[in-house]
Design an enzyme around this catalytic site. Structure first.
Site, PDB file in Angstrom:
ATOM      1  N   ASP A  64       0.768  -1.073   0.021  1.00 57.99           N
ATOM      2  CA  ASP A  64      -0.036  -0.002   0.045  1.00 57.99           C
ATOM      3  C   ASP A  64       0.861   1.228  -0.028  1.00 57.99           C
ATOM      4  O   ASP A  64       1.596   1.411   0.895  1.00 57.99           O
ATOM      5  CB  ASP A  64      -0.897  -0.161   1.182  1.00 57.99           C
ATOM      6  CG  ASP A  64      -1.727   1.139   1.464  1.00 57.99           C
ATOM      7  OD1 ASP A  64      -1.818   1.965   0.601  1.00 57.99           O
ATOM      8  OD2 ASP A  64      -2.498   0.977   2.525  1.00 57.99           O
ATOM      9  N   HIS A  82      -4.491   4.064   6.529  1.00 58.03           N
ATOM     10  CA  HIS A  82      -3.429   3.648   5.813  1.00 58.03           C
ATOM     11  C   HIS A  82      -1.922   4.013   6.340  1.00 58.03           C
ATOM     12  O   HIS A  82      -1.842   4.922   7.263  1.00 58.03           O
ATOM     13  CB  HIS A  82      -3.229   4.378   4.337  1.00 58.03           C
ATOM     14  CG  HIS A  82      -4.593   3.849   3.452  1.00 58.03           C
ATOM     15  ND1 HIS A  82      -4.583   2.913   2.734  1.00 58.03           N
ATOM     16  CD2 HIS A  82      -5.665   4.342   3.345  1.00 58.03           C
ATOM     17  CE1 HIS A  82      -5.524   2.736   2.012  1.00 58.03           C
ATOM     18  NE2 HIS A  82      -6.427   3.775   2.559  1.00 58.03           N
TER      19      HIS A  82
HETATM   20 ZN   LIG Z   1      -8.139   0.777  -0.799  1.00 63.08          ZN
HETATM   21 ZN   LIG Z   2      -9.318   0.110   2.395  1.00 69.23          ZN
END
Ligand SMILES: [Zn+2]
Ligand SMILES: [Zn+2]
Length: 677
Positions: A338, A511
């Protein structure tokens, strides 16, 4: 890292949790992070390092364990561990004669309570990660890149790169395909009338008989929102966690799509054709998020899509650091990770901090409280419920998305709904203002959402009153800032106190930030790295981050959607591409609005339209039989400018000479009229 003292000679496995793990030049070394010892690192063990370079990456697991134990004991007794011939390969797929010769493996385990003379070559990696380590990694890479193998494994992102949205990645071994996620994106400016955008999945349609399954990471729209459309064309089992499948099922029912949904739990492994897909738990802004290790005959691909390292998750379910480290220890061929927050320094804050802010706000607010967040943010809604319970307030849930989520997550056990706390929205006016909380959608200023309608005074059941406190528990997605700001303005205008600033502690990102991304890279130590889930600059910076940690530049791959990443056991390259792009969804239509229609809509958005119609004959005496009539929209106000319309009609008639009408070339005539008018 805190280190516990371990008794000398304890089994290596017991030490793994307390030790920092490095994989350098084929030597598996567990080292104590001890600054003093780093200094001595450069001078020691140089010869061993050179010898160890040739160690094969993929080893028999059992032998590895033996090697660990023996090597460790040997080292602790103060002599060099014996080199072990090891030609056992896990797989004989690659017929490469150079790989069959016996090779030396070296294992060193350094216990937590090291003596000063026990130092490791890899410690200098910690001392100056930006300088010396990079060169060492490069040497390793050069040695290893001398060997080949067939490129039988492919990773093809169909969406999610160069953007935050519509994530979908194909993993293909030979002809067999599994698909990781199938998300959607919201339309960009200029996509008039488009509701949703999904990846162009024609590659999957072409190979539909080879698609063996869909594996899902979590239930966010950018990961599962496209599946109701994709699964209409491709029938394959869908694997995911309980909540992910629960929320997906709602969408499938709504779209009248049948699918074979198969529940998997963290640490469960499913065999799908040549793939063994092992799921493990991640923490993110929705419960039941999972990463996966896709074990293939070529090597292991680790997919760590949306995640953050939340050390105090709301549901008490932690990211599976142990399993991820163990997979890294065994050897990961390729890591996909990510990139969303790679530009943010430090660590992301725990979701739990939002709960403290909620409580403070709930205690001090005198009137009603209206909270908005993403409907999928189960943890956030959970914290609203808890804060309401502690401050003796009742909660009304408004908006279809939010109501659906509560209806699905509650019974599945993902939402702890305190008894008797939920009330019907129609009841809020019968309670004192200080006893009411309303949860609603609209954190992005979506036109039809609950909050936006309340802000414009158009909501049937909730009218904003002076004294209300509105908490916007989300940050606007890039592009939505204007509409959110307008909603906030309208709410203030109605007398509400709006809490929306970042500084209020009412939102944290789901995130991982830079330090967490580094930690993951250090835990996994993949051979190759492909950043995912981000706009191009994010992918670029994430690749750069890996390089700063010592990964050779040529081992990091920044792809565009549709490009093919090919892997052998030793090599990785970008080679060619498949059809990729977007499919536009307009109402119920999938893909029936293409670029041409979109271009027309764009033209209409900038200029008006004039339609001229007339009926003529070219027989005997060519002449106009009826018309011309002129209709216009977005051009001029016809009633006030009738003379202009009249003039246009005259010019049109003048063009229709008997010769031209007799000629019958309607195309030419049409062009002449367009130019004249
Ligand atoms: Zn995502
Ligand atoms: Zn997500």
């Amino acid at each position: 890292m805190n280190e516990e003292k371990k008794p000398q000679g304890s089994a290596p496995d017991n030490n793994i949790r307390t030790l920092h793990t490095e994989r350098i030049k084929g030597v598996d070394v567990m080292v104590n992070r001890d600054i003093e010892k780093m200094m001595a690192a450069e001078q020691t063990d140089t010869k061993d390092r050179v010898r160890a370079v040739d160690a094969p990456e993929v080893k028999n697991e059992k032998k590895q364990a033996n090697g660990n134990a023996e090597g460790g004991q040997a080292h602790r007794r103060g002599r060099k561990p014996a080199a072990r011939p090891n030609n056992t390969e896990q797989n004989s797929e690659v017929k490469d004669s150079t790989e069959r010769r016996p090779r030396k493996t070296k294992k060193v385990i350094i216990n937590a309570n090291l003596n000063d003379d026990q130092v490791s070559p890899s410690q200098s990696f910690i001392a100056n990660p930006l300088a010396s380590s990079q060169n060492r990694y490069r040497q390793v890479s050069q040695v290893k890149s001398g060997k080949g193998g067939e490129y039988r494994l492919k990773v093809i992102p169909l969406g999610g790169l160069g953007e935050v949205g519509k994530n979908m990645t194909v993993i293909q071994y030979g002809e067999d395909i599994i698909v990781v996620d199938g998300g959607l994106a919201f339309p960009e400016d200029g996509m008039f009338g488009i509701d949703l955008v999904i990846p162009d999945y024609s590659y999957l349609v072409e190979h539909r008989n080879n698609v063996l399954g869909f594996c899902l990471t979590h239930a966010h729209e950018d990961h599962i929102g496209g599946l109701p459309y994709v699964l209409k064309d491709i029938q394959a089992p869908v694997y995911g966690s309980t909540l992910t499948l629960g929320l997906l099922k709602g969408k499938l029912v709504e779209n009248k799509v049948n699918a074979d949904l198969r529940q998997v739990a963290p640490r469960e492994e499913v065999e799908i054709g040549p793939f063994k897909v092992e799921f493990f738990r991640l923490t993110h802004s929705i419960p039941d998020s999972m990463g996966m290790a896709v074990h293939t005959p070529v090597g292991t691909i680790l997919i760590v899509s949306d995640f953050k390292m939340d050390m105090s998750p709301i549901d008490g379910k932690f990211m599976d650091f142990g399993r991820i480290s163990a997979l890294g220890e065994k050897g990961v061929l390729l890591l996909l990770s990510d990139s969303t927050n790679v530009e943010k320094e430090g660590f992301s804050e725990s979701e739990r901090t939002v709960g403290y802010s909620f409580e403070k706000i709930f205690y001090s607010a005198k009137g009603r409280i209206i909270v908005t967040s993403f409907a999928s943010h189960v943890h956030r809604v959970q914290q609203v419920l808890w804060a309401a319970e502690r401050t003796n307030r009742k909660v009304a849930v408004v908006g279809r998305g939010m109501q659906n989520m509560v209806a699905i997550s509650g019974p599945l056990g993902y939402l702890d709904i305190p008894p008797n706390i939920l009330i019907d929205i129609d009841k809020i006016n019968s309670l004192p203002a200080e006893k009411v909380v309303v949860i609603t959608t609209g954190s992005q200023g979506e036109p039809l959402s609950g909050l936006t309608r309340m802000a414009s005074g158009a909501h049937r059941q909730v009218q904003i009153l002076p004294g209300d406190t509105v908490v916007i528990s989300a940050t606007p997605i890039p592009g939505n800032e204007r509409t959110v700001a307008k909603t906030v303005d309208n709410l203030f205008r109605l007398g509400a106190n709006v809490i929306h600033e970042r500084s209020a502690g009412i939102h944290v990102s789901g995130h991982a930030c830079k330090e967490e991304l580094k930690m993951l890279l250090n835990m996994v130590k993949p051979r190759f790295f492909m950043p995912i889930h981000g706009e191009y600059r994010m992918l670029y910076k994430h690749a750069l981050l890996a390089q700063q940690l010592g990964m050779p530049e040529e081992n990091t791959f920044i792809l565009e959607n549709g490009q093919i990443l090919e892997l052998s056991r030793r090599h990785c390259r970008i080679n060619g591409s498949v059809a990729s792009g977007i499919v536009l969804i307009d109402g119920l239509g999938v893909g029936d609005v293409g670029n041409t229609v979109l271009k027309d809509r764009r033209l209409f958005s900038e200029s008006g339209v004039i339609v001229l119609s007339l009926i003529y004959t070219k027989q005997k005496k060519p002449r106009i039989i009826a018309g011309p009539e002129i209709y216009s929209r977005g051009f001029i106000f016809e009633k006030e400018y009738e003379h202009i319309i009249g003039e246009m009609k005259e010019k049109a008639v003048a063009l229709c000479t008997p010769e031209k009408l007799a000629d019958g070339n309607i195309h030419d005539l049409r062009n002449q009229m367009r130019n004249t008018l």
